[in-house]
Motif scaffolding. Structure first.
Motif, PDB file in Angstrom:
ATOM      1  N   TRP A  69      47.809  -5.166 -53.708  1.00 53.80           N
ATOM      2  CA  TRP A  69      46.623  -5.957 -53.729  1.00 53.80           C
ATOM      3  C   TRP A  69      46.955  -6.841 -52.238  1.00 53.80           C
ATOM      4  CZ3 TRP A  69      41.733  -6.494 -55.803  1.00 53.80           C
ATOM      5  CH2 TRP A  69      40.990  -7.514 -55.699  1.00 53.80           C
ATOM      6  N   ILE A 147      51.718 -27.218 -67.387  1.00 57.23           N
ATOM      7  CA  ILE A 147      52.638 -27.493 -66.152  1.00 57.23           C
ATOM      8  C   ILE A 147      53.356 -28.619 -66.177  1.00 57.23           C
ATOM      9  CG2 ILE A 147      51.976 -28.291 -63.875  1.00 57.23           C
ATOM     10  CD1 ILE A 147      49.522 -26.905 -63.395  1.00 57.23           C
ATOM     11  N   ARG A 155      62.404 -24.819 -68.697  1.00 57.56           N
ATOM     12  CA  ARG A 155      63.074 -24.600 -67.365  1.00 57.56           C
ATOM     13  C   ARG A 155      64.509 -24.394 -67.837  1.00 57.56           C
ATOM     14  NH1 ARG A 155      61.457 -28.139 -63.270  1.00 57.56           N
ATOM     15  NH2 ARG A 155      59.742 -26.816 -62.842  1.00 57.56           N
ATOM     16  N   PHE A 180      61.394 -20.582 -61.560  1.00 57.91           N
ATOM     17  CA  PHE A 180      60.550 -21.764 -61.015  1.00 57.91           C
ATOM     18  C   PHE A 180      59.949 -22.235 -62.073  1.00 57.91           C
ATOM     19  CE2 PHE A 180      61.594 -19.373 -56.871  1.00 57.91           C
ATOM     20  CZ  PHE A 180      62.949 -20.091 -56.749  1.00 57.91           C
ATOM     21  N   VAL A 182      56.493 -21.473 -63.141  1.00 59.43           N
ATOM     22  CA  VAL A 182      55.497 -20.680 -63.535  1.00 59.43           C
ATOM     23  C   VAL A 182      55.841 -19.389 -63.355  1.00 59.43           C
ATOM     24  CG1 VAL A 182      53.819 -22.389 -62.140  1.00 59.43           C
ATOM     25  CG2 VAL A 182      55.098 -20.843 -60.757  1.00 59.43           C
ATOM     26  N   MET A 261      46.618 -21.532 -64.017  1.00 59.20           N
ATOM     27  CA  MET A 261      47.473 -22.672 -63.611  1.00 59.20           C
ATOM     28  C   MET A 261      48.883 -22.436 -63.800  1.00 59.20           C
ATOM     29  SD  MET A 261      44.927 -25.474 -65.267  1.00 59.20           S
ATOM     30  CE  MET A 261      45.578 -27.145 -64.771  1.00 59.20           C
ATOM     31  N   GLY A 264      51.605 -18.704 -61.537  1.00 62.80           N
ATOM     32  CA  GLY A 264      52.278 -18.506 -60.254  1.00 62.80           C
ATOM     33  C   GLY A 264      51.536 -17.769 -59.205  1.00 62.80           C
ATOM     34  N   ASN A 265      50.507 -16.873 -59.552  1.00 67.43           N
ATOM     35  CA  ASN A 265      49.433 -16.339 -58.569  1.00 67.43           C
ATOM     36  C   ASN A 265      50.345 -15.633 -57.579  1.00 67.43           C
ATOM     37  OD1 ASN A 265      47.472 -17.696 -59.913  1.00 67.43           O
ATOM     38  ND2 ASN A 265      47.927 -19.549 -59.005  1.00 67.43           N
ATOM     39  N   SER A 266      51.087 -14.548 -57.845  1.00 69.14           N
ATOM     40  CA  SER A 266      51.746 -13.776 -56.843  1.00 69.14           C
ATOM     41  C   SER A 266      50.784 -12.412 -56.904  1.00 69.14           C
ATOM     42  CB  SER A 266      53.044 -13.838 -57.183  1.00 69.14           C
ATOM     43  OG  SER A 266      53.703 -12.541 -56.511  1.00 69.14           O
ATOM     44  N   LEU A 268      50.565  -9.768 -54.701  1.00 67.75           N
ATOM     45  CA  LEU A 268      50.962  -8.551 -53.855  1.00 67.75           C
ATOM     46  C   LEU A 268      51.157  -7.173 -54.735  1.00 67.75           C
ATOM     47  CD1 LEU A 268      51.028  -7.227 -50.887  1.00 67.75           C
ATOM     48  CD2 LEU A 268      53.368  -8.121 -50.725  1.00 67.75           C
ATOM     49  N   PRO A 277      56.831 -15.184 -60.888  1.00 63.04           N
ATOM     50  CA  PRO A 277      55.465 -15.632 -60.901  1.00 63.04           C
ATOM     51  C   PRO A 277      54.584 -14.002 -60.434  1.00 63.04           C
ATOM     52  CG  PRO A 277      56.469 -15.948 -58.736  1.00 63.04           C
ATOM     53  CD  PRO A 277      57.530 -15.496 -59.516  1.00 63.04           C
ATOM     54  N   ASN A 287      41.204 -17.038 -58.297  1.00 66.96           N
ATOM     55  CA  ASN A 287      41.564 -17.565 -57.095  1.00 66.96           C
ATOM     56  C   ASN A 287      41.028 -17.323 -55.857  1.00 66.96           C
ATOM     57  OD1 ASN A 287      44.285 -19.083 -57.141  1.00 66.96           O
ATOM     58  ND2 ASN A 287      44.933 -17.447 -58.472  1.00 66.96           N
TER      59      ASN A 287
END
Lengths: 331, 395
Positions: A69, A147, A155, A180, A182, A261, A264-266, A268, A277, A287
């Protein structure tokens, strides 16, 4: 007020008046019912119509044959390769929903068994109410909780997982770090809590339909309470539990804000590791739609929306069918 | 089980409520007095940031106030200028009684709205492309209103503000080639700073944005690695790019939240967000080879020595001035050169002539920089081109 005289004339008048109000009422409810159908159909038509320019430009199947994407690579003319591959979003939706199911279903079954069979009578009502209240917490609050509370809490475990299993042969890529916070995993955890109430509520009803006679016979034959649950309650409820799980899945598939939220909104491409993420079908829409300025960008988000609608409809229909069939089996 | 889960949620809700308060951008606009603040304990060395002479340029009003304007104006677009815009509109309406309603919907939306003519002015952090101009209902003027900076911001326990970055190192980090904080490239730039052996959590925007546009334009100018990883100079910059690594956050507040929550994070933010949230941030090497702390004074220098084209649409990143912070940019007000509604046209010219003169004195209080002298003059010249049904609005 004097009662009406029972004559043919008054009877006719009363019947006529009933007929009039009945007609109005009938049309009113019919309109309300039709509205639901209209809204559903209109939504689907709207999505496909909006998505159509992109579908026509790139081809309907090209969206599902790529996991890349990259809106910035889109141009108004190039058709191939399609820069709007959506496989990774389908993958993200599937993975987060699966994690949620794996975690939520056993807990939901246990909670409902406790509520219907084990808990003392005075506790059942308030406890059921509390479980239902979980469904009343707004999605965005779950996101904040994810979050600020969940991520710091998990973690150490995530980092430990990535260091131990991350380099293991075979399953290594699934737990590859760095972690990390997210991630698919945390999104799945948040979803698990969000779908718990719906699965619990349906399981509770399913367990309640098991005839008391069955349970008492099991106990009379010397079964312990656990054996009674295992032999009399659970087998009869198997498909009901499945239906409940699928309806929970339907909720998880479409959930947007809380997932956006914490995921992590990765966007690609596919992130294989559940500790990394990623993005889901709904999170990418949330987004990107406000600044979707690239060629076919908004239209491609509509394609994602249309597929999401298809998946959600299938999942929910299957879930409803299974639950309904269970009901008939028992009756 | 259920009870336990619920008990865990109650404090979480409290935390969430507190957090929403903190994330509120309105806290940024705490009125005058902010200026170029220096973070206590930060290690920036000798910088011109203490110099506040440029903060209130005191530009004279280009024209006398215009009477008979409309009492309301509407605008929409860039979120980057939104805090400043609300401060300007509030002050302007107190002085003149004219209400300017601004919707912060993003630069892309600002362009779309002015093309459609649904607002009196749009606002975009990048100038309109010729293709975008062609879709508008006539020639559109682009008037820069302020200067802002995009700043590398990080979260590393024990490391203060002032970490040094070059464009190439930032490009390699965002391309996924530099993965840990103690990478030789970073330690070589920062002798004496103990950088941990932790992975870098790269944070970027998940939505399209003018901030992204400035950041990637700078990376593209300075980092061949960034350009080649992204697949070429046209793919490596813009409002959206195909981020090869990292975590996405929606809006400046999303990125800021992600940085604050993640140990080892590195992200990019507008300057006023960084200072308002008291985040730790770095200095960036400019074209002259000096490491520059981002602040109002260094951002103002970014326009020095830049030759502007007639429509003022040009890049401000990587300025040659030795005191300029290199990741700087502006935001353009967009409106039709020929105004068909006389009252609206008059009000527009009056509002923007105020923003370009008195309004500029307010910029520094929200950590935006005023336009430099040259750019302000050029902006006023653009404003003079406005016509009302063919006749000049001001003579």
């Amino acid at each position: 007020m004097t009662p009406l005289a029972d004559t043919p004339a008054t009877r006719r008048r009363v019947r006529a008046r009933w007929r009039d109000t009945d007609t109005v009422f009938r049309y009113a409810v019919r309109a309300a019912a039709a509205l639901v159908v209209v809204v559903l159909v209109a939504t689907a038509v709207f999505l496909v119509a909006q998505a159509w320019p992109a579908l026509r430009h790139y081809g309907i199947l090209s969206f599902l044959s790529s996991d890349r994407w990259a809106p910035s690579e889109a141009t108004t003319t190039a058709r191939h390769p399609n820069p709007y591959g959506i496989v990774q979003f389908v993958y993200g939706t599937a993975v987060t929903s699966l994690i949620a199911m794996v975690l939520a279903v056993p807990v939901a079954v246990a909670v409902s068994l406790y509520l219907t069979e084990v808990a003392p009578g005075w506790l059942r009502k308030p406890l059921s109410g509390l479980v239902d209240l979980l469904a009343a917490i707004p999605s965005v609050v779950y996101g904040f909780w994810g979050i600020f509370a969940l991520i710091p809490a998990v973690r150490p475990a995530g980092v430990w997982l990535s260091r131990t299993l991350g380099s293991a042969p075979g399953i290594g890529p699934v737990f590859a770090g760095p972690f990390f916070g997210v991630s698919y995993l945390v999104a799945g955890l948040v979803l698990a809590i969000m779908i718990l109430p719906i699965i619990t509520a349906i399981c509770r009803e399913v367990f309640a339909t098991v005839p008391t006679a069955d349970k008492e016979s099991a106990l009379a034959l010397g079964a312990t309470r656990w054996e009674m649950l295992r032999m009399a309650v659970l087998p009869r409820s198997r498909s009901g539990i499945t239906g409940a799980a699928v309806l929970g899945l339907g909720r998880a598939v479409g959930e947007t804000i809380a997932v956006t939220m914490v995921i992590g909104n990765s966007v690609l491409s596919i992130t294989k590791s559940i500790l990394g993420p990623g993005a889901t079908m709904s999170s990418v829409i949330a987004n990107e739609f406000t600044e979707s300025t690239e060629p076919f960008h908004l239209q491609s988000l509509m394609v994602v929306g249309a597929w999401l609608l298809v998946i959600a409809l299938i999942v929910n229909t299957v879930g409803k069918l299974i639950v309904r069939r269970t009901g008939e089996d028992i009756a | 089980m259920a009870r336990k889960a619920l008990a865990g949620l109650v404090p979480a809700i409290a935390v969430a409520l507190v957090a929403t308060g903190c994330g509120n951008t309105n806290n940024v606009s705490s009125g005058p007095g902010g200026g170029s603040s220096s973070v206590s304990g930060a290690d920036f060395g000798h910088q011109i940031c203490g110099r506040t002479g440029d903060n209130k340029p005191g530009f004279p009003a280009p024209f006398p106030p215009l009477p008979d304007g409309a009492k309301t104006l509407s605008g929409a677009g860039s979120t980057f200028v939104a805090p400043m815009m609300s401060y300007w509109t509030k002050t302007y309406s107190q002085a003149t009684g004219v209400q300017v309603a601004y919707q912060s919907i993003g630069s892309g939306g600002g362009v779309a709205q002015i093309q459609a003519g649904t607002v009196d002015f749009g606002q975009s952090d990048t100038g309109m492309t010729p293709a975008e101009q062609a879709e508008a209902k006539g020639p559109v003027l682009q008037i820069p209103l302020l200067l802002g900076a995009v700043v590398p911001t990080y979260h590393l326990s024990g490391v203060k503000s002032g970490l040094k970055f070059t464009g190439d190192v930032l490009g390699k980090i965002y391309a996924g080639k530099i993965k840990t904080w103690n990478d030789p490239a970073l330690t070589a730039l920062n002798p004496g700073v103990k950088l941990p052996k932790e992975p870098i959590a790269v944070v970027h925007r998940s939505d399209g944005s003018g901030t992204t546009s400035l950041w990637t334009e700078y990376l593209s100018k300075e980092s061949p690695t960034w350009v080649s990883t992204l697949g070429g100079p046209s793919e490596s910059k813009g409002k959206t790019v195909a981020w090869p690594v990292g975590i996405g956050g929606k809006g400046n507040e999303g990125v800021s939240g992600q940085i604050n929550q993640t140990e080892g994070a590195l992200g990019f933010l507008e300057l006023h967000y960084v200072l308002a949230q008291n985040s730790t941030y770095g200095q960036v090497q400019n074209k002259a080879g000096r490491f520059i702390q981002p602040c109002v004074a260094t951002v103002t220098q970014a326009v020095n020595g830049i030759t502007f084209p007639a429509n003022l649409n040009t890049s401000l990143t990587d300025s040659a001035d030795p005191n300029a912070y290199p990741i700087a940019g502006t935001s353009y007000a967009l409106f039709y050169r020929n105004q068909k509604d006389a009252a609206k046209g008059t009000a527009l010219v009056d509002f923007f002539s105020w923003v370009l003169s008195k309004g500029q004195d307010l910029n520094a209080s929200l950590n935006y920089a005023p336009l430099g002298k040259n750019l302000q003059k050029l902006a006023v010249d653009q404003l003079k081109q406005v016509t009302i049904n063919g006749k000049p609005a001001v003579t």
